[in-house]
Design a protein around this motif. Structure first.
Motif, PDB file in Angstrom:
ATOM      1  N   VAL A   1      11.652 -29.150  -8.294  1.00  0.00           N
ATOM      2  CA  VAL A   1      11.038 -28.980  -6.985  1.00  0.00           C
ATOM      3  C   VAL A   1       9.701 -29.714  -6.955  1.00  0.00           C
ATOM      4  CG1 VAL A   1      12.141 -26.774  -6.453  1.00  0.00           C
ATOM      5  CG2 VAL A   1       9.950 -26.800  -7.691  1.00  0.00           C
TER       6      VAL A   1
ATOM      7  N   SER B   1       6.740 -26.898  -2.859  1.00  0.00           N
ATOM      8  CA  SER B   1       7.661 -25.780  -3.068  1.00  0.00           C
ATOM      9  C   SER B   1       7.077 -24.759  -4.037  1.00  0.00           C
ATOM     10  CB  SER B   1       9.008 -26.285  -3.588  1.00  0.00           C
ATOM     11  OG  SER B   1       9.679 -27.058  -2.602  1.00  0.00           O
TER      12      SER B   1
ATOM     13  N   ASN C   1      12.444 -22.133  -0.377  1.00  0.00           N
ATOM     14  CA  ASN C   1      11.789 -23.297   0.209  1.00  0.00           C
ATOM     15  C   ASN C   1      12.705 -24.121   1.110  1.00  0.00           C
ATOM     16  OD1 ASN C   1       8.826 -24.104  -0.575  1.00  0.00           O
ATOM     17  ND2 ASN C   1       9.664 -22.985  -2.330  1.00  0.00           N
TER      18      ASN C   1
END
Length: 423
Positions: free
Chosen positions: A202, A206, A240
């Motif tokens: 990520v 995030s 997210n």
């Protein structure tokens, strides 16, 4: 992340609640309000200056059209001064906003009223337990010795390939691991959760969105060249997916599940309590995530707790549920229930799931809102839980189901494994 207007309205209440975490938050909260006052003042002055500058700009055009050049040039000088003032005020505003954001990022969530005060795991409250603890035959082994005896997991091979905390599953050990993943996913989908396959890396946004950054930065593996992070849990990419969204009421609740490997750099101590599968740097986990209207979130939390209980009942593993005290509560959580399975061979409880309500804490970071019945954009509540983390569930099965003839497979897993005994 806490909301400034809520801090302003409930400062004393927040100070009292955060004291359950062993934190004296008075100074931090007062600093937030002080910086926010600077921000608001700068914003008001900037708006006033820009409005005055826009007004003069219109007047300058009219004066030039009327042939009043000297008056127009005089006003133009004033607008130049106002533009310089605006630039300074904008910089002051940006600095205040940046400072405010940093302050808020470092203040943990306010514990729910039911969270007990306490300093560590010894102050957690047991709220329930189920299943009889089995009586094992003399000479019963802990899971790391069973894994070696039946050639299920090779810890040394993992050290050779990567390092400590990265086990290699083999043969029936790998099949049992895969069976557990599929079983957990099936149970979640049957309960209405939508399955997702998500990235295992990520971006920084995030990490900040769900609260792993900056709080757990040292515990996450960072890929420097790409500025990406290996995920510590599926909660991060799954939650997210909805970052920045404005949801409609009829879209709620949103219920998600996903399997991912999880990566954690957290340094472990040595000894039997971290041997084998007890603490790893890479492990598998099936996660459930919910996005709820605020008034429904605690009923949703109860349903998540009951869902995990039902899985453990089917596996027939002895377990207990703990309400975490303030000192053991995660940074982002308002209320967390931990599930622990009893390891008969190790004679200790092993944590296998955490189920948490974050209320608006993550949603505020994520800018995740819904349009309520009054047409107002309001923050949702986010929740997540392990259903379940595999290593200690697998350890519990190996240890609690061992017999002189071998390791029995829980009945519910036999269709997934294709075998009923490891011998």
């Amino acid at each position: 992340m806490l909301q400034v207007h809520q801090i302003r309205e409930h400062k004393e209440q927040y100070i009292q609640a955060l004291s359950k975490r062993g934190i004296d938050a008075k100074t931090e909260l007062e600093k937030v309000l002080e910086v926010d006052e600077t921000r608001r003042s700068s914003q008001a002055k900037l708006d006033e200056t820009l409005a005055e500058s826009n007004k003069f700009s219109k007047e300058i055009g009219m004066l030039f059209k009327s042939g009043k050049k000297e008056e127009a040039n005089a006003l133009r000088e004033k607008t130049t001064e106002l533009k310089e003032q605006s630039k300074a005020l904008q910089e002051q505003l940006n600095n205040a906003e940046e400072e405010l954001q940093k302050l808020l990022y470092n203040i943990p969530n306010v514990p729910h009223e039911s969270v007990p005060a306490g300093t560590d795991e010894n102050d957690n409250e047991e709220v329930s337990r189920e299943c009889d603890i089995p009586t094992l035959d003399e000479g019963s082994l802990p899971h790391w010795e069973l894994a070696k005896k039946y050639d299920l997991i090779d810890f040394e091979l993992g050290v050779k390939v990567t390092g400590a905390g990265f086990p290699v599953y083999k043969g029936k050990g790998a099949r049992l691991q895969r069976a557990l993943i599929t079983y957990f996913l099936d149970k979640n989908v049957e309960s209405g959760y939508t399955e997702y396959q998500v990235p295992h890396l990520v971006n920084e946004a995030s990490g900040f969105g769900t609260g792993q950054l900056p709080d757990k930065e040292g515990q996450m593996y960072h890929v420097g060249n790409d500025d990406l992070y290996l995920i510590p849990t599926a909660e991060v990419p799954v939650t997210n997916m909805f970052r920045g969204d404005l949801l409609m009421q009829n879209e709620l609740p949103i219920t998600c599940t996903g399997y991912t490997p999880c990566f954690r750099r957290e340094a472990g101590s040595y000894g039997a309590h971290v041997r084998g599968l007890n603490r790893l740097h890479q492990f598998d986990k099936v996660e459930i995530v919910r996005i709820e209207k605020p008034e429904n979130s605690y009923a949703a939390l109860d349903s998540m707790v009951e869902h995990v209980k039902n899985i453990l009942r089917e596996l027939k593993l002895p377990y207990r549920v703990l309400r975490l005290c303030g000192g053991d509560l995660g940074f982002t959580a308002a209320l967390t229930y931990d599930f622990e399975v009893f390891s008969t061979a190790q004679d200790r409880w092993l944590e296998i799931s955490s189920v948490s309500n974050f209320e608006t804490f993550q949603a505020n970071r994520l800018k995740l809102r819904y349009k309520d019945e009054n047409g107002k954009n309001s923050l949702v509540h986010t929740l997540n839980g392990s259903a379940l983390a595999l290593p200690r569930v697998l350890a519990g099965i190996l240890e609690n189901y061992q017999t002189p003839e071998g390791i029995k497979i829980p009945e519910v897993l036999v269709p997934y494994c294709g075998f009923d005994m490891i011998s």
